[in-house]
Design a protein around this motif. Sequence first.
Motif, PDB file in Angstrom:
ATOM      1  N   ARG A 218      -5.850 121.529   5.659  1.00 36.23           N
ATOM      2  CA  ARG A 218      -4.894 120.622   5.029  1.00 36.23           C
ATOM      3  C   ARG A 218      -5.612 119.685   4.081  1.00 36.23           C
ATOM      4  NH1 ARG A 218      -2.370 120.534  10.293  1.00 36.23           N
ATOM      5  NH2 ARG A 218      -3.569 118.684  10.850  1.00 36.23           N
ATOM      6  N   ARG A 219      -5.022 119.465   2.946  1.00 32.64           N
ATOM      7  CA  ARG A 219      -5.582 118.526   1.986  1.00 32.64           C
ATOM      8  C   ARG A 219      -4.690 117.305   1.935  1.00 32.64           C
ATOM      9  NH1 ARG A 219      -9.449 121.327  -1.234  1.00 32.64           N
ATOM     10  NH2 ARG A 219      -9.657 119.503  -2.558  1.00 32.64           N
ATOM     11  N   SER A 220      -5.305 116.194   1.553  1.00 32.36           N
ATOM     12  CA  SER A 220      -4.520 114.971   1.440  1.00 32.36           C
ATOM     13  C   SER A 220      -3.585 115.067   0.245  1.00 32.36           C
ATOM     14  CB  SER A 220      -5.457 113.775   1.261  1.00 32.36           C
ATOM     15  OG  SER A 220      -6.173 113.887   0.048  1.00 32.36           O
ATOM     16  N   LEU A 221      -2.545 114.264   0.283  1.00 28.94           N
ATOM     17  CA  LEU A 221      -1.638 114.182  -0.856  1.00 28.94           C
ATOM     18  C   LEU A 221      -2.369 113.632  -2.069  1.00 28.94           C
ATOM     19  CD1 LEU A 221       1.437 112.605   0.972  1.00 28.94           C
ATOM     20  CD2 LEU A 221       1.272 114.955   0.143  1.00 28.94           C
ATOM     21  N   ALA A 222      -1.948 114.049  -3.266  1.00 27.50           N
ATOM     22  CA  ALA A 222      -2.481 113.474  -4.493  1.00 27.50           C
ATOM     23  C   ALA A 222      -2.086 111.994  -4.547  1.00 27.50           C
ATOM     24  CB  ALA A 222      -1.940 114.219  -5.705  1.00 27.50           C
ATOM     25  N   PRO A 223      -2.851 111.154  -5.272  1.00 25.89           N
ATOM     26  CA  PRO A 223      -2.587 109.707  -5.259  1.00 25.89           C
ATOM     27  C   PRO A 223      -1.154 109.324  -5.591  1.00 25.89           C
ATOM     28  CG  PRO A 223      -4.688 110.146  -6.299  1.00 25.89           C
ATOM     29  CD  PRO A 223      -4.058 111.480  -6.038  1.00 25.89           C
ATOM     30  N   VAL A 224      -0.605 109.871  -6.677  1.00 29.53           N
ATOM     31  CA  VAL A 224       0.753 109.491  -7.070  1.00 29.53           C
ATOM     32  C   VAL A 224       1.772 110.011  -6.065  1.00 29.53           C
ATOM     33  CG1 VAL A 224       2.514 109.692  -8.859  1.00 29.53           C
ATOM     34  CG2 VAL A 224       0.124 109.365  -9.510  1.00 29.53           C
ATOM     35  N   ALA A 225       1.570 111.240  -5.576  1.00 29.34           N
ATOM     36  CA  ALA A 225       2.477 111.798  -4.571  1.00 29.34           C
ATOM     37  C   ALA A 225       2.416 110.983  -3.287  1.00 29.34           C
ATOM     38  CB  ALA A 225       2.120 113.250  -4.287  1.00 29.34           C
ATOM     39  N   ALA A 226       1.212 110.555  -2.912  1.00 25.01           N
ATOM     40  CA  ALA A 226       1.069 109.732  -1.712  1.00 25.01           C
ATOM     41  C   ALA A 226       1.803 108.403  -1.867  1.00 25.01           C
ATOM     42  CB  ALA A 226      -0.414 109.481  -1.431  1.00 25.01           C
ATOM     43  N   LEU A 227       1.696 107.799  -3.033  1.00 25.90           N
ATOM     44  CA  LEU A 227       2.392 106.535  -3.273  1.00 25.90           C
ATOM     45  C   LEU A 227       3.901 106.736  -3.246  1.00 25.90           C
ATOM     46  CD1 LEU A 227       2.242 103.524  -3.993  1.00 25.90           C
ATOM     47  CD2 LEU A 227       2.171 104.193  -6.410  1.00 25.90           C
ATOM     48  N   ARG A 228       4.349 107.865  -3.811  1.00 32.70           N
ATOM     49  CA  ARG A 228       5.781 108.149  -3.836  1.00 32.70           C
ATOM     50  C   ARG A 228       6.340 108.251  -2.416  1.00 32.70           C
ATOM     51  NH1 ARG A 228       5.603 112.725  -6.550  1.00 32.70           N
ATOM     52  NH2 ARG A 228       5.380 111.635  -8.528  1.00 32.70           N
ATOM     53  N   VAL A 229       5.574 108.868  -1.535  1.00 30.97           N
ATOM     54  CA  VAL A 229       5.997 108.976  -0.139  1.00 30.97           C
ATOM     55  C   VAL A 229       5.903 107.624   0.562  1.00 30.97           C
ATOM     56  CG1 VAL A 229       5.391 109.961   2.103  1.00 30.97           C
ATOM     57  CG2 VAL A 229       5.407 111.422   0.067  1.00 30.97           C
ATOM     58  N   ALA A 230       4.801 106.916   0.310  1.00 23.97           N
ATOM     59  CA  ALA A 230       4.539 105.678   1.038  1.00 23.97           C
ATOM     60  C   ALA A 230       5.564 104.589   0.740  1.00 23.97           C
ATOM     61  CB  ALA A 230       3.138 105.179   0.705  1.00 23.97           C
ATOM     62  N   VAL A 231       5.980 104.465  -0.516  1.00 25.22           N
ATOM     63  CA  VAL A 231       6.879 103.355  -0.875  1.00 25.22           C
ATOM     64  C   VAL A 231       8.256 103.493  -0.237  1.00 25.22           C
ATOM     65  CG1 VAL A 231       5.699 102.871  -3.052  1.00 25.22           C
ATOM     66  CG2 VAL A 231       7.608 104.502  -3.021  1.00 25.22           C
ATOM     67  N   GLN A 232       8.564 104.646   0.290  1.00 27.05           N
ATOM     68  CA  GLN A 232       9.837 104.824   0.981  1.00 27.05           C
ATOM     69  C   GLN A 232       9.781 104.354   2.433  1.00 27.05           C
ATOM     70  OE1 GLN A 232      11.526 108.824   0.320  1.00 27.05           O
ATOM     71  NE2 GLN A 232      10.067 109.096  -1.343  1.00 27.05           N
ATOM     72  N   SER A 233       8.605 103.920   2.860  1.00 30.20           N
ATOM     73  CA  SER A 233       8.404 103.552   4.261  1.00 30.20           C
ATOM     74  C   SER A 233       8.249 102.045   4.433  1.00 30.20           C
ATOM     75  CB  SER A 233       7.149 104.249   4.796  1.00 30.20           C
ATOM     76  OG  SER A 233       6.712 103.647   5.978  1.00 30.20           O
ATOM     77  N   PRO A 234       8.981 101.433   5.366  1.00 28.71           N
ATOM     78  CA  PRO A 234       8.760 100.014   5.683  1.00 28.71           C
ATOM     79  C   PRO A 234       7.333  99.746   6.161  1.00 28.71           C
ATOM     80  CG  PRO A 234      10.828 100.781   6.630  1.00 28.71           C
ATOM     81  CD  PRO A 234      10.117 101.994   6.118  1.00 28.71           C
ATOM     82  N   ALA A 235       6.709 100.751   6.814  1.00 24.94           N
ATOM     83  CA  ALA A 235       5.338 100.573   7.293  1.00 24.94           C
ATOM     84  C   ALA A 235       4.394 100.286   6.140  1.00 24.94           C
ATOM     85  CB  ALA A 235       4.885 101.826   8.052  1.00 24.94           C
ATOM     86  N   PHE A 236       4.565 101.003   5.032  1.00 19.49           N
ATOM     87  CA  PHE A 236       3.694 100.784   3.875  1.00 19.49           C
ATOM     88  C   PHE A 236       3.856  99.376   3.330  1.00 19.49           C
ATOM     89  CE2 PHE A 236       3.118 100.688  -0.738  1.00 19.49           C
ATOM     90  CZ  PHE A 236       1.798 101.103  -0.839  1.00 19.49           C
ATOM     91  N   TRP A 237       5.085  98.939   3.147  1.00 21.06           N
ATOM     92  CA  TRP A 237       5.317  97.608   2.581  1.00 21.06           C
ATOM     93  C   TRP A 237       4.813  96.522   3.523  1.00 21.06           C
ATOM     94  CZ3 TRP A 237       5.908  97.381  -2.303  1.00 21.06           C
ATOM     95  CH2 TRP A 237       6.542  98.419  -2.989  1.00 21.06           C
ATOM     96  N   MET A 238       4.927  96.756   4.814  1.00 19.73           N
ATOM     97  CA  MET A 238       4.412  95.808   5.790  1.00 19.73           C
ATOM     98  C   MET A 238       2.896  95.674   5.667  1.00 19.73           C
ATOM     99  SD  MET A 238       5.367  94.054   8.573  1.00 19.73           S
ATOM    100  CE  MET A 238       4.305  93.053   9.612  1.00 19.73           C
ATOM    101  N   LEU A 239       2.213  96.810   5.663  1.00 23.45           N
ATOM    102  CA  LEU A 239       0.758  96.793   5.609  1.00 23.45           C
ATOM    103  C   LEU A 239       0.240  96.334   4.243  1.00 23.45           C
ATOM    104  CD1 LEU A 239       0.082 100.133   7.521  1.00 23.45           C
ATOM    105  CD2 LEU A 239      -0.254  97.802   8.379  1.00 23.45           C
ATOM    106  N   ALA A 240       0.884  96.806   3.176  1.00 24.64           N
ATOM    107  CA  ALA A 240       0.442  96.417   1.834  1.00 24.64           C
ATOM    108  C   ALA A 240       0.697  94.935   1.570  1.00 24.64           C
ATOM    109  CB  ALA A 240       1.152  97.270   0.778  1.00 24.64           C
ATOM    110  N   GLY A 241       1.851  94.424   2.036  1.00 22.90           N
ATOM    111  CA  GLY A 241       2.175  93.020   1.812  1.00 22.90           C
ATOM    112  C   GLY A 241       1.226  92.084   2.532  1.00 22.90           C
ATOM    113  N   THR A 242       0.924  92.379   3.786  1.00 18.35           N
ATOM    114  CA  THR A 242       0.006  91.512   4.525  1.00 18.35           C
ATOM    115  C   THR A 242      -1.430  91.660   4.019  1.00 18.35           C
ATOM    116  OG1 THR A 242      -0.144  93.221   6.251  1.00 18.35           O
ATOM    117  CG2 THR A 242       1.424  91.425   6.608  1.00 18.35           C
ATOM    118  N   PHE A 243      -1.782  92.864   3.571  1.00 18.47           N
ATOM    119  CA  PHE A 243      -3.132  93.052   3.030  1.00 18.47           C
ATOM    120  C   PHE A 243      -3.293  92.349   1.681  1.00 18.47           C
ATOM    121  CE2 PHE A 243      -6.756  96.297   3.320  1.00 18.47           C
ATOM    122  CZ  PHE A 243      -7.258  95.684   4.450  1.00 18.47           C
TER     123      PHE A 243
END
Length: 428
Positions: A218-243
């Motif tokens: 398995r390969r990791s998602l490409a950067p833009v694809a990973a961001l596209r998936v991540a921004v749909q998740s409350p977990a991402f916004w939680m971690l990115a906002g506090t970081f």
Amino acid sequence: MTASSPNPAVPRLHYAWVVAVVTFVVLLVTAGIRATPGVLMVPLEAEFGWNRAVISGAVAINIALFGLIGPFAASVMDRWGLRRVILLALALLSISVASSTLMHTRWQLTLLWGVLVGSGTGVTSMVLAAVVATRWFDERRGLVMGALSAANATGQLVFLPMLASQVERHGWRSATMIVSAAAVLVFVVVLVFMRDRPADLGLLRYGQQTSDQAEEARRSLAPVAALRVAVQSPAFWMLAGTFFVCGASTNGLIGTHLIAACHDYGISAVHSAQLLAVMGIFDILGTTASGWLTDRYSSRHLLFAYYTLRGVSLLFLPLTLSTGAHGLGWFAVFYGLDWVATIPPTVRLTGEAFGRENTGVIYGWIGASHQLGASMAAFGAGAIRTELGQYQMAFWIAGTLCLLAGLSFVTVGRRALGRPVLSEPALA
């Protein structure tokens, strides 16, 4: 055990530890390079007449690129290999820093210390630590991530006293040549000892019992694809906002402006740089301990404690500064223990939410938020100092944001971080 099926646990020293030590050295030195403008701020202001807002602007670009390049660096490392990418970054850093001894204009400051140094250190950022820890370790991953995180933050703190002394005795140009030479030395270390993956040496990850070929494929998602998936998740916004708040309150505010703030209170640059070195020593202890704790306790509860304690420290910093160097010694110890203790639990929560193979690239985007916060704080604190003549308001704003970040982990964080965003079958 037969000769045809070697067990990677047999060697007394698994090569993963060699890679971890090399990565520690890389992060230590490149973080020191990135932090060097904190020592240069006052002498550049004196020699060229540039105010702190101008110099802070170059530092802000440096910090922003340090974060924004991270996700793409993780993807490039996955395709080109750790060793090759790190060598290119170190070569860029050495050349850029050495060239800055010839600068005379603002645009040269911005290009060299802002764009080029920011790009080079962006490759050897917190993402590198996450990639190494997840690629080479099954066991002790939290501990390794803690140690590598400490190196990333501590390098800037350990280098500063030596550089401040060098600036005071021989001028700022001699200090820049020292850090350029350090990049050359680390280049040689990486060339000789760094390896890309355990499989390159016929090994499994440290602590891995059986080979998982499906996982390796398995390969990791490409950067833009990973961001596209991540921004749909409350977990991402939680971690990115506090970081974001984490970066603003460490690299951006204290890492960039503490020496200048101490100067405003009559504390010498050498002494204030020594305070940052004390933070660096205790940062190693605090962040490594945080990695150990992350392997054992709730990451949410740890982050609540870290951000809350940091916020209280910043709210009282203006009063501490007014008491002189003695009070700052206690601040350095306390703040050092909490400097980047947030990284191991943040990486753990990222891996739990998005999967092992995507930890590097998605943590890269979360790290980008960290550095955007640092960039805004570096520029904003300089602007506040230029406008108001003091840093007090900047410390109070950062302290309040830290308290809010800590509170979020025991309120909305319970739901946002409660379940994986991407399941293993979806990633296969």
